[in-house]
Design a protein around this motif. Structure first.
Motif: not given
Length: 230
Positions: A53-54, A56-57, A61
């Motif tokens: 998740s991190q 992917k974020d 960004r």
């Protein structure tokens, strides 16, 4: 600290513009400073990210930061090239723009345009550095899948290998346009990041920040990609 980074970015932009106006011969090294700054920000802000998740974020960004302005600028540069550039230059620009959405424009420029030749060049020649930046983001995202305790070693080893390739590769344009020969510039601030974390409690940290920033600038301007010409 962020304000000082913006000042460095402004200085880098000015010297690059002066280079393209044929006022400052070594102004192209302003891009090198951009890469050092980008490496510093990545390692300072994102080095300890982990988990799908991190990561992917992080990727989302990075894409949001680059692609909206990139895509919006493509039609503008196409129109500019159509009305201002010579036909041969316009043909180069059209071809380069086809590569740009896929971050492959540096491959086109490598095969078609010598960045250091004094004659008129494509109006989108500056897009090569965006491709290198995006390639670095991709490589950084891959790095985030590795265990945190091994990341520093991976970055330092990669930086040393990259610097060796940069110094020994015989084709100066290849060393100029492609990420493998630029990794050492992105990786150099890692030591600086850890140094700042260790001494951040000291009241002299701002002085050290200033000295290191000066060192980055001096190093970038003393490092000339064209010294690799055979």
């Amino acid at each position: 600290m962020l304000q000082n980074i913006h000042i460095l970015r402004l200085i880098s932009l000015i010297v690059v513009i002066l280079f393209h106006q044929r006022i400052f011969e070594n102004g192209y090294l302003g891009v090198d400073i951009f890469f050092v700054i980008s490496g510093y920000l990545m390692f300072a802000q994102n080095f300890n990210l982990s988990g799908i998740s991190q990561i992917k974020d992080f990727c989302i960004r990075r894409l949001r930061r680059i692609y909206p302005s990139l895509i919006c600028s493509l039609p503008l540069f196409t129109l500019y090239s159509y009305f201002v550039d010579y036909q041969t230059i316009f043909d180069q620009t059209k071809s380069a723009l086809l590569f740009t959405p896929f971050s492959a424009q540096n491959f086109f420029f490598f095969s078609e345009i010598d960045y250091f030749q004094p004659e008129i060049k494509s109006s989108v020649i500056h897009y090569w550095s965006i491709a290198v930046e995006l390639h670095f983001y991709l490589l950084f995202a891959i790095l985030l899948f590795s265990p945190i305790r091994f990341r520093s070693v991976l970055v330092i080893v990669s930086g040393l290998i990259s610097f060796f390739l940069y110094k020994t590769y015989e084709h100066h344009l290849g060393a100029f346009y492609f990420l493998p020969f630029r990794i050492w510039q992105f990786a150099a601030p890692l030591v600086f990041v850890y140094l700042c974390r260790i001494i951040s409690h000291l009241c002299y940290v701002n002085i050290i920040f200033t000295l290191v920033r000066i060192l980055f600038v001096v190093t970038a301007f003393l490092t000339d990609s064209r010294e690799l010409v055979v």
